[in-house]
Write a protein that holds these residues in place. Structure first.
Motif, PDB file in Angstrom:
ATOM      1  N   UNK A 150       0.797  -1.230   0.000  1.00 27.07           N
ATOM      2  CA  UNK A 150       0.000   0.000   0.000  1.00 27.07           C
ATOM      3  C   UNK A 150       0.821   1.267   0.000  1.00 27.07           C
ATOM      4  N   UNK A 151       2.114   1.129   0.258  1.00 20.53           N
ATOM      5  CA  UNK A 151       3.024   2.279   0.304  1.00 20.53           C
ATOM      6  C   UNK A 151       4.232   1.945  -0.556  1.00 20.53           C
ATOM      7  N   UNK A 152       4.348   2.610  -1.686  1.00 21.95           N
ATOM      8  CA  UNK A 152       5.420   2.263  -2.609  1.00 21.95           C
ATOM      9  C   UNK A 152       5.823   3.471  -3.444  1.00 21.95           C
ATOM     10  N   UNK A 165       2.475   7.773   4.172  1.00 24.13           N
ATOM     11  CA  UNK A 165       2.958   6.547   4.806  1.00 24.13           C
ATOM     12  C   UNK A 165       4.176   6.883   5.666  1.00 24.13           C
ATOM     13  N   UNK A 166       4.245   6.252   6.814  1.00 24.82           N
ATOM     14  CA  UNK A 166       5.375   6.442   7.726  1.00 24.82           C
ATOM     15  C   UNK A 166       6.007   5.076   7.962  1.00 24.82           C
ATOM     16  N   UNK A 167       7.317   5.000   7.781  1.00 35.43           N
ATOM     17  CA  UNK A 167       8.056   3.745   7.935  1.00 35.43           C
ATOM     18  C   UNK A 167       8.630   3.669   9.344  1.00 35.43           C
ATOM     19  N   UNK A 168       8.352   2.567  10.052  1.00 40.20           N
ATOM     20  CA  UNK A 168       8.800   2.392  11.435  1.00 40.20           C
ATOM     21  C   UNK A 168       9.811   1.255  11.530  1.00 40.20           C
ATOM     22  N   UNK A 169      10.755   1.431  12.467  1.00 39.46           N
ATOM     23  CA  UNK A 169      11.804   0.430  12.651  1.00 39.46           C
ATOM     24  C   UNK A 169      12.309   0.486  14.082  1.00 39.46           C
ATOM     25  N   UNK A 226      -3.723   2.097   8.500  1.00 43.56           N
ATOM     26  CA  UNK A 226      -3.475   0.758   7.969  1.00 43.56           C
ATOM     27  C   UNK A 226      -1.994   0.431   8.096  1.00 43.56           C
ATOM     28  N   UNK A 227      -1.706  -0.818   8.494  1.00 43.79           N
ATOM     29  CA  UNK A 227      -0.324  -1.242   8.697  1.00 43.79           C
ATOM     30  C   UNK A 227       0.067  -2.286   7.650  1.00 43.79           C
ATOM     31  N   UNK A 228       1.285  -2.139   7.115  1.00 44.87           N
ATOM     32  CA  UNK A 228       1.811  -3.102   6.129  1.00 44.87           C
ATOM     33  C   UNK A 228       3.191  -3.585   6.562  1.00 44.87           C
ATOM     34  N   UNK A 229       3.487  -4.887   6.478  1.00 44.06           N
ATOM     35  CA  UNK A 229       2.580  -5.978   6.085  1.00 44.06           C
ATOM     36  C   UNK A 229       1.638  -6.414   7.205  1.00 44.06           C
TER      37      UNK A 229
END
Length: 293
Positions: A150-152, A165-169, A226-229
């Motif tokens: 969904x985020x690309x 979209x926000x990328x978390x780590x 919404x969370x991916x994956x």
């Protein structure tokens, strides 16, 4: 007393450099220079030997496969912090979603994802593993297709749609194993969102992204998160023990239906018994603001 002339000064300096009568150089005879030279050679040789011996002893205390400081003795004190992208400007936590500024935000996320795009030949498929893997020699492989469903790059990570979209780590800590709540325990944790308690599964470190203040929570409730994956980091990726090719799990959070020109203050927390959340120390959570233009 008569002041010496410049010629006399130069002559005196020349005599200091080399005195033809006494055969001295810089005020010392050849014997004197030899003695002091031998002294300093021995002195610095002893210093070098002492330094080399100190390094040799120190190296004996190190392990090639295990860091010397672990757990509470390590720099991270055994409590992982969380990071997020996009962060094109380290001086602010504002994610300003605008079509004009999308290039910088896309570049910020792409920099993190570049290594994940390539197939990890050393990794294994852990999609069916539900718990922590004990003594795993090979790391889990991140499913890049599911992560970017969904985020690309095609939708500029949601910025072109106005759904950022926000990328978390999570920070990587050697040997750290998450201690998760059981389903029975999570039911009594009032600080955890009811939506998580209702769908809780003991296979991941769950993530809870919510409004930081009551007003933000009310505003965010009108949008969709919404969370991916999936909503969390799979336990199968832990512990990290310097496996060759190891790559930390990632999660995209997509915020859809946000109101324009309204700033949202958002906090995302990692949920586990042994993850202490401290906003001031930036441990166990991240804070950022979202603004759609």
């Amino acid at each position: 007393m008569e002041k010496p002339t410049m010629k006399q000064r130069l002559a005196s300096f020349g005599t200091f450099l080399y005195d033809s009568e006494t055969k001295q150089v810089l005020g010392r005879s050849g014997r004197s220079w030899g003695e002091i030279g031998i002294f300093y050679v021995i002195y610095y040789a002893c210093l070098a030997a002492f330094f080399a011996a100190t390094l040799a002893v120190f190296n004996q205390t190190l392990d090639d496969d295990n860091p010397k400081l672990q757990g509470s003795s390590s720099l991270l004190k055994g409590n992982p912090g969380m990071g997020f992208q996009p962060m094109p400007d380290i001086d602010t936590t504002l994610i300003y979603s605008t079509k004009e500024g999308k290039d910088e935000y896309v570049k910020s996320i792409e920099k993190v994802l570049s290594d994940y795009k390539l197939a990890n030949s050393d990794g294994v498929d852990c999609s069916q593993v539900k718990g922590i893997r004990q003594d795993a020699d090979k790391p889990c492989r991140m499913n890049f297709t599911e992560l970017t469903a969904g985020c690309n790059l095609g939708n500029s990570y949601g910025i072109m749609e106005g759904n950022p979209c926000v990328l978390l780590k999570l920070n990587r800590i050697y040997g750290w194993k998450p201690e998760i709540w059981t389903k029975a325990e999570i039911a009594n944790e009032e600080d955890i969102a009811e939506s998580i308690r209702n769908q809780y599964v003991e296979d991941r470190i769950w993530i809870d992204c919510h409004g930081e203040n009551p007003a933000d929570s009310d505003n965010l409730a009108k949008a969709t998160t919404t969370y991916y994956p999936q909503q969390g980091f799979p336990l199968a990726f832990y512990p990290y023990t310097k496996q060759k090719g190891y790559m930390s799990p990632l999660v995209f959070v997509k915020f859809s239906g946000l109101a324009k020109h309204l700033a949202y203050m958002i906090e995302c927390k990692a949920l586990a018994k042994n993850i202490a959340v401290d906003r001031t120390e930036k441990e166990g959570s991240v804070h950022f603001e979202l603004l759609i233009d």
